[in-house]
Design a protein around this motif. Structure first.
Motif, PDB file in Angstrom:
ATOM      1  N   GLU A 167     -20.010   9.355  -7.160  1.00 32.32           N
ATOM      2  CA  GLU A 167     -19.984   8.388  -6.041  1.00 32.32           C
ATOM      3  C   GLU A 167     -18.979   7.275  -6.305  1.00 32.32           C
ATOM      4  N   SER A 168     -18.112   7.453  -7.253  1.00 29.72           N
ATOM      5  CA  SER A 168     -17.254   6.331  -7.599  1.00 29.72           C
ATOM      6  C   SER A 168     -15.812   6.749  -7.864  1.00 29.72           C
ATOM      7  N   ASP A 169     -15.033   5.741  -8.246  1.00 29.46           N
ATOM      8  CA  ASP A 169     -13.604   5.943  -8.365  1.00 29.46           C
ATOM      9  C   ASP A 169     -13.163   6.104  -9.815  1.00 29.46           C
ATOM     10  N   PHE A 170     -14.023   6.696 -10.646  1.00 25.88           N
ATOM     11  CA  PHE A 170     -13.590   6.956 -12.017  1.00 25.88           C
ATOM     12  C   PHE A 170     -13.934   8.391 -12.389  1.00 25.88           C
ATOM     13  N   GLU A 171     -13.318   8.842 -13.481  1.00 24.63           N
ATOM     14  CA  GLU A 171     -13.622  10.190 -13.974  1.00 24.63           C
ATOM     15  C   GLU A 171     -14.197  10.085 -15.374  1.00 24.63           C
ATOM     16  N   VAL A 172     -14.676  11.227 -15.876  1.00 23.17           N
ATOM     17  CA  VAL A 172     -15.416  11.196 -17.137  1.00 23.17           C
ATOM     18  C   VAL A 172     -14.748  12.117 -18.153  1.00 23.17           C
ATOM     19  N   GLY A 173     -14.700  11.638 -19.389  1.00 21.57           N
ATOM     20  CA  GLY A 173     -14.165  12.454 -20.480  1.00 21.57           C
ATOM     21  C   GLY A 173     -15.130  12.482 -21.644  1.00 21.57           C
ATOM     22  N   ALA A 174     -15.002  13.527 -22.467  1.00 22.79           N
ATOM     23  CA  ALA A 174     -15.760  13.586 -23.727  1.00 22.79           C
ATOM     24  C   ALA A 174     -14.847  13.066 -24.841  1.00 22.79           C
ATOM     25  N   GLN A 175     -15.440  12.880 -26.008  1.00 19.58           N
ATOM     26  CA  GLN A 175     -14.643  12.337 -27.128  1.00 19.58           C
ATOM     27  C   GLN A 175     -14.212  13.411 -28.121  1.00 19.58           C
ATOM     28  N   ASN A 176     -14.709  14.634 -27.900  1.00 17.88           N
ATOM     29  CA  ASN A 176     -14.414  15.698 -28.855  1.00 17.88           C
ATOM     30  C   ASN A 176     -14.931  16.999 -28.268  1.00 17.88           C
ATOM     31  N   CYS A 177     -14.450  18.131 -28.778  1.00 14.76           N
ATOM     32  CA  CYS A 177     -15.057  19.420 -28.449  1.00 14.76           C
ATOM     33  C   CYS A 177     -14.833  20.356 -29.634  1.00 14.76           C
ATOM     34  N   SER A 178     -15.496  21.490 -29.587  1.00 15.05           N
ATOM     35  CA  SER A 178     -15.370  22.449 -30.683  1.00 15.05           C
ATOM     36  C   SER A 178     -14.048  23.210 -30.582  1.00 15.05           C
ATOM     37  N   GLU A 179     -13.580  23.650 -31.735  1.00 13.05           N
ATOM     38  CA  GLU A 179     -12.394  24.531 -31.737  1.00 13.05           C
ATOM     39  C   GLU A 179     -12.801  25.969 -31.424  1.00 13.05           C
ATOM     40  N   PHE A 180     -14.124  26.227 -31.399  1.00 13.80           N
ATOM     41  CA  PHE A 180     -14.628  27.584 -31.165  1.00 13.80           C
ATOM     42  C   PHE A 180     -15.153  27.718 -29.732  1.00 13.80           C
ATOM     43  N   GLU A 181     -15.197  28.975 -29.285  1.00 12.39           N
ATOM     44  CA  GLU A 181     -15.610  29.205 -27.898  1.00 12.39           C
ATOM     45  C   GLU A 181     -17.128  29.090 -27.729  1.00 12.39           C
ATOM     46  N   ASN A 182     -17.866  29.758 -28.634  1.00  8.49           N
ATOM     47  CA  ASN A 182     -19.334  29.674 -28.625  1.00  8.49           C
ATOM     48  C   ASN A 182     -19.858  30.339 -29.895  1.00  8.49           C
ATOM     49  N   GLY A 183     -21.167  30.290 -30.098  1.00  7.06           N
ATOM     50  CA  GLY A 183     -21.733  31.001 -31.243  1.00  7.06           C
ATOM     51  C   GLY A 183     -22.449  30.106 -32.233  1.00  7.06           C
ATOM     52  N   ALA A 184     -22.581  30.606 -33.456  1.00  4.23           N
ATOM     53  CA  ALA A 184     -23.393  29.933 -34.475  1.00  4.23           C
ATOM     54  C   ALA A 184     -22.595  28.815 -35.144  1.00  4.23           C
ATOM     55  N   PHE A 185     -22.457  27.717 -34.439  1.00  2.00           N
ATOM     56  CA  PHE A 185     -21.711  26.561 -34.954  1.00  2.00           C
ATOM     57  C   PHE A 185     -22.576  25.327 -34.717  1.00  2.00           C
ATOM     58  N   THR A 186     -23.608  25.192 -35.544  1.00  2.00           N
ATOM     59  CA  THR A 186     -24.617  24.154 -35.345  1.00  2.00           C
ATOM     60  C   THR A 186     -23.982  22.769 -35.184  1.00  2.00           C
ATOM     61  N   GLY A 187     -24.412  22.099 -34.137  1.00  2.00           N
ATOM     62  CA  GLY A 187     -23.949  20.723 -33.917  1.00  2.00           C
ATOM     63  C   GLY A 187     -22.689  20.621 -33.074  1.00  2.00           C
ATOM     64  N   GLU A 188     -22.074  21.743 -32.773  1.00  2.00           N
ATOM     65  CA  GLU A 188     -20.826  21.704 -32.002  1.00  2.00           C
ATOM     66  C   GLU A 188     -21.091  21.731 -30.493  1.00  2.00           C
ATOM     67  N   VAL A 189     -20.146  21.257 -29.740  1.00  2.00           N
ATOM     68  CA  VAL A 189     -20.217  21.283 -28.271  1.00  2.00           C
ATOM     69  C   VAL A 189     -18.939  21.949 -27.764  1.00  2.00           C
ATOM     70  N   SER A 190     -19.105  22.992 -26.952  1.00  2.00           N
ATOM     71  CA  SER A 190     -17.926  23.759 -26.532  1.00  2.00           C
ATOM     72  C   SER A 190     -17.259  23.140 -25.294  1.00  2.00           C
ATOM     73  N   ALA A 191     -16.015  23.522 -25.108  1.00  2.00           N
ATOM     74  CA  ALA A 191     -15.278  23.063 -23.927  1.00  2.00           C
ATOM     75  C   ALA A 191     -15.959  23.560 -22.649  1.00  2.00           C
ATOM     76  N   SER A 192     -16.521  24.786 -22.687  1.00  2.00           N
ATOM     77  CA  SER A 192     -17.153  25.296 -21.462  1.00  2.00           C
ATOM     78  C   SER A 192     -18.410  24.494 -21.111  1.00  2.00           C
ATOM     79  N   MET A 193     -19.108  23.999 -22.145  1.00  2.00           N
ATOM     80  CA  MET A 193     -20.289  23.150 -21.864  1.00  2.00           C
ATOM     81  C   MET A 193     -19.857  21.855 -21.183  1.00  2.00           C
ATOM     82  N   LEU A 194     -18.738  21.325 -21.616  1.00  2.00           N
ATOM     83  CA  LEU A 194     -18.221  20.093 -20.988  1.00  2.00           C
ATOM     84  C   LEU A 194     -17.840  20.364 -19.539  1.00  2.00           C
ATOM     85  N   ALA A 195     -17.190  21.499 -19.332  1.00  2.00           N
ATOM     86  CA  ALA A 195     -16.763  21.838 -17.967  1.00  2.00           C
ATOM     87  C   ALA A 195     -17.977  21.965 -17.046  1.00  2.00           C
ATOM     88  N   GLU A 196     -19.065  22.538 -17.584  1.00  2.00           N
ATOM     89  CA  GLU A 196     -20.271  22.690 -16.761  1.00  2.00           C
ATOM     90  C   GLU A 196     -20.871  21.356 -16.341  1.00  2.00           C
TER      91      GLU A 196
END
Ligand code: PEP
Length: 258
Positions: free
Chosen positions: A57-86
């Motif tokens: 509802e506003s005039d700004f956009e949102v960014g994350a501060q980091n993402c994983s270098e991996f696509e998905n899988g057993a990488f405890t604690g990581e956040v994937s780019a696709s999760m951010l996109a969702e």
């Protein structure tokens, strides 16, 4: 002149309630404005959804501060780019000097993160910058060239055109010491020349090159007035709405004066 871009990097700060207050404050202040400057806030992961809900509802956009270098899988604690996109996040900071220092991220790791972001059509905010000893020894241009070449120059022109670059001299981050406008301009011009050599004049002109490092309400106008400074990546000063808004005001002033 192209518009300016101001990005707030909250780092690991704010409780949920404080985050809500800061986002609402920024939203209220932006509401009464017809802005030319693009504004992005990058809160910690747990507050991203809160931020994207408000951003709807506003005039700004949102960014994350980091993402994983991996696509998905057993990488405890990581956040994937696709999760951010969702989550409807549009931007993601990568290669911040704090991640290079404390989490030992190399230019190669950062390149992999950028590739993940590209697959999701997210905009990487690629941070580069030299250490104090590198500046003192006169190697600053060489260091930044290496960071850019190794993390970004494998991209196709089309993908490179999605990238935002933030020049952040490490000695200026969170220290209260800012690069002089001349030092910032010298490096930004140098970065743009590297891009021009690799991808051509139009891509170089269109690329957003932000300055970061103790940018605040007092020094923003001078820094943002430099011809090759297209905006700012703001750390500490993005944690107070008045200060952050003043920096956006400085960007608007530069645009109007042009
Ligand atoms: C940053 O962390 O990206 C940054 C620029 O921090 P500060 O503005 O606090 O120096």
């Amino acid at each position: 002149m192209k518009s300016k871009l101001v990005i707030g990097n909250w780092k690991m700060n704010k409780s949920f309630e404080e985050a809500e207050d800061l986002i609402s404050d920024i939203q209220d202040k932006l509401e009464s404005w017809s802005l030319q400057t693009a504004v992005v806030i990058c809160p910690p992961f747990p507050y991203l959804e809160l931020a994207t809900d408000h951003a709807d509802e506003s005039d700004f956009e949102v960014g994350a501060q980091n993402c994983s270098e991996f696509e998905n899988g057993a990488f405890t604690g990581e956040v994937s780019a696709s999760m951010l996109a969702e989550l409807d996040v549009n931007f993601c900071i990568v290669g911040h000097s704090e991640r290079r220092k404390y989490f030992h991220e190399s230019n190669d790791t950062i390149a992999k993160k950028i590739d993940q972001l590209m697959k999701q059509n997210l905009i990487p905010v690629f941070c580069c910058g030299e250490l104090l000893e590198e500046r003192k020894s006169g190697n600053h241009l060489e260091i930044v060239e290496k960071q850019i070449t190794e993390s970004l120059f494998h991209l196709s022109k089309e993908h490179f055109e999605q990238v935002v670059i933030a020049y952040e001299p490490v000695w200026a981050i969170g220290t209260g010491e800012t690069a002089t406008p001349e030092q910032a301009q010298e490096m930004h011009y140098f970065i743009r020349s590297l891009i021009e050599k690799k991808f051509g004049t139009e891509t170089a002109y269109n690329c957003y090159i932000l300055y970061g490092g103790s940018c605040n309400a007092k020094n923003a106008l001078e820094l943002l007035s430099q011809p090759d400074v297209d905006g700012g990546l703001i750390g500490g000063a993005s944690l107070k709405s008045d200060e952050f808004i003043s920096i956006i005001e400085a960007a608007e002033t530069v645009l109007k004066e042009d």
